[in-house]
Design an enzyme around this catalytic site. Structure first.
Site, mmCIF file in Angstrom:
data_model
loop_
_atom_site.group_PDB
_atom_site.id
_atom_site.type_symbol
_atom_site.label_atom_id
_atom_site.label_comp_id
_atom_site.label_asym_id
_atom_site.label_seq_id
_atom_site.Cartn_x
_atom_site.Cartn_y
_atom_site.Cartn_z
ATOM 1 N N THR A 164 47.386 46.928 8.019
ATOM 2 C CA THR A 164 47.962 45.578 8.130
ATOM 3 C C THR A 164 47.862 45.154 9.580
ATOM 4 O O THR A 164 48.146 45.953 10.462
ATOM 5 C CB THR A 164 49.456 45.582 7.754
ATOM 6 O OG1 THR A 164 50.055 46.731 8.322
ATOM 7 C CG2 THR A 164 49.603 45.616 6.263
ATOM 8 N N GLU A 193 34.715 49.128 -3.117
ATOM 9 C CA GLU A 193 34.899 49.967 -1.932
ATOM 10 C C GLU A 193 34.649 51.434 -2.266
ATOM 11 O O GLU A 193 35.326 52.015 -3.090
ATOM 12 C CB GLU A 193 36.304 49.751 -1.366
ATOM 13 C CG GLU A 193 36.447 48.359 -0.762
ATOM 14 C CD GLU A 193 37.874 47.835 -0.724
ATOM 15 O OE1 GLU A 193 38.049 46.749 -0.158
ATOM 16 O OE2 GLU A 193 38.778 48.489 -1.258
ATOM 17 N N THR A 198 34.568 39.653 3.084
ATOM 18 C CA THR A 198 35.506 40.463 3.893
ATOM 19 C C THR A 198 35.000 41.907 3.932
ATOM 20 O O THR A 198 34.190 42.245 4.778
ATOM 21 C CB THR A 198 36.935 40.428 3.307
ATOM 22 O OG1 THR A 198 36.895 40.817 1.934
ATOM 23 C CG2 THR A 198 37.533 39.041 3.440
ATOM 24 N N ASN A 254 40.911 52.626 2.100
ATOM 25 C CA ASN A 254 42.167 51.897 1.898
ATOM 26 C C ASN A 254 43.369 52.552 2.563
ATOM 27 O O ASN A 254 44.442 51.959 2.625
ATOM 28 C CB ASN A 254 42.410 51.686 0.402
ATOM 29 C CG ASN A 254 41.513 50.576 -0.127
ATOM 30 O OD1 ASN A 254 41.683 49.420 0.238
ATOM 31 N ND2 ASN A 254 40.519 50.942 -0.935
ATOM 32 N N THR A 280 41.531 39.790 -5.498
ATOM 33 C CA THR A 280 40.914 39.080 -4.376
ATOM 34 C C THR A 280 39.447 38.792 -4.545
ATOM 35 O O THR A 280 38.573 39.488 -4.074
ATOM 36 C CB THR A 280 41.090 39.779 -3.035
ATOM 37 O OG1 THR A 280 42.463 39.948 -2.827
ATOM 38 C CG2 THR A 280 40.530 38.949 -1.899
ATOM 39 N N LYS A 289 32.827 36.441 -3.295
ATOM 40 C CA LYS A 289 33.192 37.579 -2.453
ATOM 41 C C LYS A 289 34.168 38.439 -3.226
ATOM 42 O O LYS A 289 34.838 37.970 -4.152
ATOM 43 C CB LYS A 289 33.814 37.129 -1.128
ATOM 44 C CG LYS A 289 35.167 36.454 -1.235
ATOM 45 C CD LYS A 289 36.386 37.339 -1.289
ATOM 46 C CE LYS A 289 36.445 38.363 -0.194
ATOM 47 N NZ LYS A 289 37.719 39.147 -0.299
#
Lengths: 398, 398
Positions: B398, B270, B149, B393, B186, B175
């Site tokens: 969304t 990130e 992702t 972030n 995640t 991932k």
């Protein structure tokens, strides 16, 4: 506006050179008569020397002074740090003409961790402060300014309570903008009142107020080594210790005042653009509600989403899920600024644009999270996470 | 370099349009023969539909396929989400000519939380993937790419083990770059081997490897709803289930491989500029060591200090102090990149400039923290916190 200061206290705030900036860094508060004193402290196991000293001296009924330095936390400074904290109390007693003993002095420090105090500057500063003591508003404001570090602004609060003719006054000064976690990370607060309280009353009322206020705020959840909240009650308003009924009125005002003050900390959080209020309801226990609220509050993904005005409820709901507290996903519901985003475990349609605008256009964001059918609840205040916070804390050097 | 792929597996990774970017988002792995399968899953109480499904199906001994979609987590999607996850398994069985049943399929999803899957695209994608299945390296790489992702790069690892003549192979794809907390936020990982394992062996070995690897990494500590780590062993290397001795060699390689893969996640965190390795020693229990290591890892003040190349040991030591685990401040010692900054509870002089340079000039930072005289220890890997992480972030919507 003029601040109604409690009777029998004198204040001073001066610059001793501990802060390279040259700003005020020594704050001295003296009570003209012995005051009942209570303290609530950090729960960090690594505690600064002044915290160890204050813990050993509170609660007690004959405190005469509180000395505070900013710019150096006197934390992780070993045996030398313990000696320096004690020395600060002795210097205050001397500077005040030995009108009281060093055992009657409490001490607080805030600033960089792990550096020993520059005692010559501290000694000079304490002498300067003692000679600058005064009971007027300007002296109080100087004292309030001298405890600040990275704060954007002064944090004070005051109130008067009329107990059927007998008026008592409370005033408080606080500091804190970073390293704030539940159980009061680098946060200092000193509440002064001319009410008469027993040591037992002072300790119990302060703990109750702290649990409703300073124990429910965070900036990044890093609990510090120095958190200290003190209450001094010198009884100068006259009369005996508060009755049970008077005590309830006092606690009510003390709580409102400390909540007001506590909210100023995340609102003033380093780099913050939003004050986030998280109301958790439906929990099985208050402890559980606290855990969930602080877990949501300390999620960088929640904090960055609010900064980005993103009603990213997935991040909020999933944060509640890993708090380590039993929740009922069937009852899990969420509202942000009044917009219902999630209801009883199911996603529901909402106006994402309008929700985003309401976050972007308001300095305060309200998150209402129902985690089950229980009766326990908790309200926690935190700040959003911004690139400015990162820049600030990457550049603030040891 | 060519990757030694285990025998009896076919792979495909295609773009179905779930991702607006048009990148690969459907990954299909098929075992030519029934494979033993085990899974380790998120500890979040809010779990995605595919996790609920996989939990109910592992461990088992007749798995034939794993279907993965990226771009949508199918989390917080209620009853519809559960139906969609089940439907994905049925679509795979159909697309593979009903050579096996939907019960023999496992499913993983990753991406945005709270949106129902676009099933027409998913159906199309599964059909495309089934027709693109192949056992060569390019097919494997496509499958590895399709699970990504926000990852900056592909995450794969492979190894061969010679068990006295009998060679078994392991290959894994993973991932994860954000929302990573201990207990695998995640993060998706699928380990494939042609070794023969019993269900009991597969489950035990996978859990042990996860505890040494994926359960010791974090980016921001936000444990997600979808974490899944699967192990498929199809026995195509021939021979019976591994003996106890062979099992030890297998676990050793599996652990090295998963640690190698796990470290790629915070390293690829990130906005990360540093991979931080935190070695906690001297703890009273392994659980305590884990708690302390993850608390230090999740302190924004520690993460920003490392980003700023600041050997701010006060932040590290104080983070250890609020982990909620008993520590011995008298034994508390800290080294960063080999520089001794704190020793047995006392600050010591060190070359701050050289320590800062060593942090700034190296992509990896090593934090060695002794918290007592105990024998328990833990190693945790995390990333630093940068303004880029916040920007990312705040804007990932969304």
């Amino acid at each position: 506006m003029s601040i109604p200061l409690p009777s029998g206290f004198r204040f001073a705030g001066i610059a001793s050179g501990i802060k390279a900036s040259g700003k005020r860094d020594i704050s001295l508060i003296v009570s003209d008569t012995p005051a009942t004193a209570a303290g609530v402290y950090t729960q960090n196991l690594v505690v600064a020397a002044p915290v160890v000293l204050c813990r050993s001296r509170t609660p007690r009924s004959d405190v005469r002074a509180v000395i505070v330095n900013s710019g150096n936390a006197n934390a992780c400074t070993g045996e030398k740090g313990a000696q320096d904290a004690l020395q600060m109390c002795s210097l205050v007693a001397e500077a005040c003409g030995n009108d009281f003993t060093q055992e009657q002095v409490l001490v607080m420090s805030t600033g960089v961790i792990g550096r020993t105090l520059p005692m010559p500057k501290v000694q000079f500063g304490i002498q300067q402060a003692a000679s600058a003591l005064g009971s007027d508003e300007s002296c109080f404001l100087n004292a309030a300014d001298a405890i600040l570090t990275t704060d954007a602004g002064r944090k004070i609060s005051s109130t008067e309570i009329d107990l059927g003719g007998r008026v008592i006054r409370l005033v408080a000064m606080a500091k804190g903008a970073g390293m704030i976690g539940p159980n009061m990370a680098t946060m200092l607060c000193c509440v002064l009142t001319d009410a008469a309280l027993t040591s037992e009353q002072a300790h119990r009322l302060l703990q109750q107020a702290a649990d409703m206020s300073f124990n429910n705020i965070s900036v990044e959840g890093h609990t510090s080594t120095n958190d200290t909240m003190l209450l001094l009650a010198n009884g100068q308003s006259g009369g005996p210790a508060l009755s049970q009924q008077e005590e309830a009125a006092f606690l009510d005002q003390l709580t409102n005042m400390t909540i007001e003050l506590a909210k100023q900390i995340p609102s003033d959080g380093e780099g913050a653009t939003h004050l986030i209020e998280i109301q958790v309801t439906g929990a099985q226990s208050e402890q559980g509600a606290r855990k969930i609220a602080s877990t949501v509050a300390n999620s960088n993904l929640v904090k960055t989403a609010i900064h980005g005005a993103d009603p990213n409820w997935g991040r909020i709901v999933s944060a509640a899920g890993y708090a380590g507290v039993e929740i009922s996903t069937a009852h899990l519901s969420l509202r942000v600024n009044g917009f219902q985003l999630f209801s009883n475990g199911e996603p529901i349609d909402f106006d994402a644009k309008a929700a985003s605008n309401s976050i972007r256009d308001n300095r305060e964001t309200l998150i209402e999270l129902q985690v089950g059918a229980g009766l326990a609840k908790c309200t926690h205040w935190t700040s959003d996470l911004t690139a400015e916070y990162v820049r600030f804390n990457s550049e603030y050097t040891t």
